[in-house]
Write a protein that holds these residues in place. Sequence first.
Motif, PDB file in Angstrom:
ATOM      1  N   GLU A  65       0.817  -1.262  -0.005  1.00 30.08           N
ATOM      2  CA  GLU A  65      -0.057  -0.046   0.192  1.00 30.08           C
ATOM      3  C   GLU A  65       1.051   1.143   0.043  1.00 30.08           C
ATOM      4  N   THR A  66       0.559   2.190  -0.733  1.00 29.45           N
ATOM      5  CA  THR A  66       1.532   3.139  -1.104  1.00 29.45           C
ATOM      6  C   THR A  66       0.826   4.719  -1.176  1.00 29.45           C
ATOM      7  N   PRO A  67       0.250   4.992  -0.008  1.00 28.35           N
ATOM      8  CA  PRO A  67      -0.379   6.379   0.042  1.00 28.35           C
ATOM      9  C   PRO A  67       0.592   7.386  -0.101  1.00 28.35           C
ATOM     10  N   SER A  92      -1.415  15.957  -6.588  1.00 26.55           N
ATOM     11  CA  SER A  92      -1.121  17.341  -7.176  1.00 26.55           C
ATOM     12  C   SER A  92      -0.230  17.427  -8.360  1.00 26.55           C
ATOM     13  N   HIS A  93       0.324  16.208  -8.707  1.00 29.23           N
ATOM     14  CA  HIS A  93       1.437  16.131  -9.850  1.00 29.23           C
ATOM     15  C   HIS A  93       0.729  16.347 -11.244  1.00 29.23           C
ATOM     16  N   PRO A  94       1.592  17.083 -11.923  1.00 30.58           N
ATOM     17  CA  PRO A  94       0.907  17.358 -13.564  1.00 30.58           C
ATOM     18  C   PRO A  94       0.464  16.425 -14.274  1.00 30.58           C
ATOM     19  N   ARG A  95       1.082  15.046 -13.995  1.00 35.61           N
ATOM     20  CA  ARG A  95       0.938  13.746 -14.714  1.00 35.61           C
ATOM     21  C   ARG A  95      -0.170  12.993 -13.947  1.00 35.61           C
ATOM     22  N   ARG A  96      -0.620  13.484 -12.712  1.00 35.22           N
ATOM     23  CA  ARG A  96      -1.412  12.593 -11.939  1.00 35.22           C
ATOM     24  C   ARG A  96      -0.779  11.124 -11.710  1.00 35.22           C
ATOM     25  N   GLY A  97      -2.124  10.275 -11.704  1.00 33.84           N
ATOM     26  CA  GLY A  97      -1.540   8.863 -11.550  1.00 33.84           C
ATOM     27  C   GLY A  97      -0.370   8.189 -12.536  1.00 33.84           C
ATOM     28  N   PHE A  98       0.190   8.926 -13.620  1.00 34.50           N
ATOM     29  CA  PHE A  98       0.731   8.458 -14.326  1.00 34.50           C
ATOM     30  C   PHE A  98       2.278   8.611 -14.006  1.00 34.50           C
ATOM     31  N   PHE A  99       2.492   9.718 -13.089  1.00 31.21           N
ATOM     32  CA  PHE A  99       3.602  10.144 -12.627  1.00 31.21           C
ATOM     33  C   PHE A  99       4.812   8.851 -12.262  1.00 31.21           C
ATOM     34  N   LEU A 100       4.124   7.918 -11.470  1.00 33.79           N
ATOM     35  CA  LEU A 100       4.994   6.823 -10.677  1.00 33.79           C
ATOM     36  C   LEU A 100       5.716   6.166 -12.047  1.00 33.79           C
ATOM     37  N   TYR A 101       4.743   5.653 -12.640  1.00 40.96           N
ATOM     38  CA  TYR A 101       5.241   4.827 -13.933  1.00 40.96           C
ATOM     39  C   TYR A 101       6.121   5.534 -14.853  1.00 40.96           C
ATOM     40  N   GLU A 102       6.088   6.812 -15.117  1.00 43.93           N
ATOM     41  CA  GLU A 102       6.953   7.574 -15.971  1.00 43.93           C
ATOM     42  C   GLU A 102       8.405   7.824 -15.205  1.00 43.93           C
ATOM     43  N   GLY A 128      -0.696   4.670 -14.165  1.00 39.44           N
ATOM     44  CA  GLY A 128      -2.034   5.122 -13.513  1.00 39.44           C
ATOM     45  C   GLY A 128      -2.111   4.581 -12.188  1.00 39.44           C
ATOM     46  N   GLN A 129      -1.247   3.665 -11.693  1.00 45.55           N
ATOM     47  CA  GLN A 129      -1.347   2.864 -10.260  1.00 45.55           C
ATOM     48  C   GLN A 129      -0.367   3.710  -9.298  1.00 45.55           C
ATOM     49  N   THR A 130      -1.206   4.055  -8.426  1.00 43.54           N
ATOM     50  CA  THR A 130      -0.308   4.894  -7.153  1.00 43.54           C
ATOM     51  C   THR A 130      -0.820   4.382  -5.858  1.00 43.54           C
ATOM     52  N   ARG A 131      -2.046   3.977  -5.684  1.00 46.44           N
ATOM     53  CA  ARG A 131      -2.631   3.634  -4.206  1.00 46.44           C
ATOM     54  C   ARG A 131      -1.786   2.407  -3.662  1.00 46.44           C
ATOM     55  N   TRP A 132      -1.678   1.372  -4.639  1.00 46.20           N
ATOM     56  CA  TRP A 132      -0.880   0.316  -4.209  1.00 46.20           C
ATOM     57  C   TRP A 132      -0.380  -0.303  -5.608  1.00 46.20           C
TER      58      TRP A 132
END
Length: 378
Positions: free
Chosen positions: A312-314, A322-332, A345-349
Amino acid sequence: MKCSDYGLTRTLERDNLNLNPLQRGGVLPAAARKALYEFGDGYSVCDYCEGRLDQLPRPHVNSFLDDLADFIKADAVRTVHGAREGKFAVMHALCEKGDTIVVDGNAHYTTHLAAERNGLEIVEVPSTEHPDYEIKPETYREVLEETLEETEVKLAVLTHVDGNYGNLTDAAAIAGICRELGVPLLLNCAYSMGRMPVELKTLKVDFVVGSGHKSMAASGPIGVLGMSAEWEDLLLKRSPRHEKKEVELLGCTSRGAPLATLMASLPYVRERVSRWDEEVERTRYLVSELEKMDGVRQIGLRPKEHDLVRFETPVFHEIASSHPRRGFFLYEELKKRRIVGIKRGQTRWFKCSVYGMTDQQVQYIIDSFREIVEENRD
């Protein structure tokens, strides 16, 4: 159209560190890649076949199956098109439409589909609640006993390691319960056979299924079905019209590249299974280091006994808000560091695995996650 027009290139994953648990155990060694090239044609292993794939002398499928049976300590082994086909075959051989089976609450969806396709009634053994999601032997006993009071149970199914949390069940204990109550047990080892030691006779289960493409370094689709001698006549019965063909397997199963790569990879798989303790320690190190970051928590049983980890990754979800790329930021951000396998698009977990990686590669992944938090947190 060109091959590239169909998306038949894979530059994203090539030469990157892939964290996808579905794929970590299926990475082909050099010998399997050579076999993939040699046996890529559909019926390429069938040149010398006389009607029984399991008796094929060239390539040596017959001796390979003996070696595979020895590897998982089963009395008989067949290859199938995947673990799901192995489960379906066992259910079809043992059960009739309307019969009842007992299944653990962490079962893969294909366990349910195999049962549904056979027209079976499913009784589920619940897992514990968040965050462990454990399948306890005492709960399995309770559900099995209660079900037996109401109806006959033709088969019990247990997921050895589930694909959601990477929990390793106490298969030996549950097998003992099933033997005591007179119910045969099928152990789904899609995430364990080929990654860690799995021995049918040691665990004292009746059937095991494994996944070649998921955990045995083979080109899919291919699976493994192992059984004790008690069930050979039933599960491997022959057709009265086509006396060489085994009915539940529809005569022949995997041919060509899947079978050839599974064969080529077996020595490699045997060797890596002997180093399972190292893989567990590496996974535990990953968990301990990532959990040092606020907002990262491992879900599932502790300490880890398998390489598949769910976090789980809150902290990443907070950044995404608040990131410009929203949920895609972690993947990128991971992609920039040549790390793949976390879904877009996965960031909650997320789920991940470092199976087969070096200590240096694992440390690089840990450092990369830390950098991403430091660089993107306000």
